[in-house]
Design an enzyme around this catalytic site. Sequence first.
Site, short mmCIF file in Angstrom:
data_model
loop_
_atom_site.label_atom_id
_atom_site.label_comp_id
_atom_site.label_asym_id
_atom_site.label_seq_id
_atom_site.Cartn_x
_atom_site.Cartn_y
_atom_site.Cartn_z
N ASP A 28 117.42 -32.19 22.24
CA ASP A 28 116.52 -33.33 22.06
C ASP A 28 117.12 -34.54 22.76
OD1 ASP A 28 114.14 -34.02 19.72
OD2 ASP A 28 115.17 -35.70 20.67
N ASN A 86 107.05 -30.52 12.63
CA ASN A 86 106.17 -31.62 12.25
C ASN A 86 104.74 -31.28 12.70
OD1 ASN A 86 108.37 -33.10 11.29
ND2 ASN A 86 108.79 -33.94 13.32
N VAL A 95 104.53 -34.91 20.06
CA VAL A 95 104.24 -34.12 21.26
C VAL A 95 103.34 -32.95 20.84
CG1 VAL A 95 105.21 -32.77 23.17
CG2 VAL A 95 106.48 -34.73 22.26
N HIS A 99 106.77 -27.27 18.41
CA HIS A 99 108.21 -27.24 18.60
C HIS A 99 108.89 -27.23 17.25
CE1 HIS A 99 106.67 -31.36 18.73
NE2 HIS A 99 107.79 -31.74 18.14
N HIS A 101 112.42 -28.18 15.43
CA HIS A 101 113.70 -28.88 15.54
C HIS A 101 114.79 -28.04 14.88
CE1 HIS A 101 111.89 -32.97 16.45
NE2 HIS A 101 110.85 -32.39 15.89
P1 5GP Z 1 108.12 -34.59 17.11
O1 5GP Z 1 108.29 -35.99 16.63
O2 5GP Z 1 106.84 -34.41 17.90
O3 5GP Z 1 108.29 -33.56 16.03
O4 5GP Z 1 109.33 -34.32 18.09
C1 5GP Z 1 109.30 -34.61 19.44
C2 5GP Z 1 110.75 -34.67 19.89
O5 5GP Z 1 110.77 -34.63 21.29
C3 5GP Z 1 111.47 -35.95 19.47
O6 5GP Z 1 112.59 -35.62 18.65
C4 5GP Z 1 111.88 -36.57 20.80
O7 5GP Z 1 113.16 -37.18 20.74
C5 5GP Z 1 111.85 -35.40 21.74
N1 5GP Z 1 111.57 -35.76 23.11
C6 5GP Z 1 110.61 -36.63 23.55
N2 5GP Z 1 110.62 -36.70 24.88
C7 5GP Z 1 111.61 -35.85 25.31
C8 5GP Z 1 112.09 -35.50 26.61
O8 5GP Z 1 111.62 -35.97 27.65
N3 5GP Z 1 113.13 -34.62 26.66
C9 5GP Z 1 113.67 -34.08 25.53
N4 5GP Z 1 114.68 -33.22 25.69
N5 5GP Z 1 113.23 -34.38 24.29
C10 5GP Z 1 112.20 -35.26 24.19
#
Ligand code: 5GP
Length: 113
Positions: A28, A86, A95, A99, A101
């Site tokens: 991340d 999430n 996103v 995914h 975590h």
């Molecule tokens: P969500 O909040 O949708 O469950 O998690 C999305 C995750 O994607 C977040 O923890 C965020 O830090 C990570 N993320 C967002 N943009 C990027 C990126 O460009 N590269 C990587 N490796 N992680 C990303």
Amino acid sequence: MTLFEKIVARQIPADIVYEDDLVLAFRDINPQAPTHVLIVPKRVIPRIGEAAGPADQATVGHLLVQAAAVARRLGLGETGYRLVINNGTDGGETVPHLHCHILGGRPLAWPPG
Ligand code: 5GP
């Protein structure tokens, strides 16, 4: 294309820690724990609430089993780790590409702050 599809396609760089035919795991960009990895299906399922049918079931099952395998490979097997998915706005999903975590490397409080 989703952000994570672009990472799968190597259009955006990422620190990839595992890949197979169905999933990709990478660190991340904004880690919330000493080890914070995301594992995503290569074929987009927008979110867990929209997983449906046998193909999605197989993909999600594989994703979770490989999440545990990645955690073990990153040295979290003994100390433990948390898997988080999430879903939607209130779930903190940012996103729209499923995914999971993988978080570990220190004791994690629950609920998160
Ligand atoms: P969500 O909040 O949708 O469950 O998690 C999305 C995750 O994607 C977040 O923890 C965020 O830090 C990570 N993320 C967002 N943009 C990027 C990126 O460009 N590269 C990587 N490796 N992680 C990303």
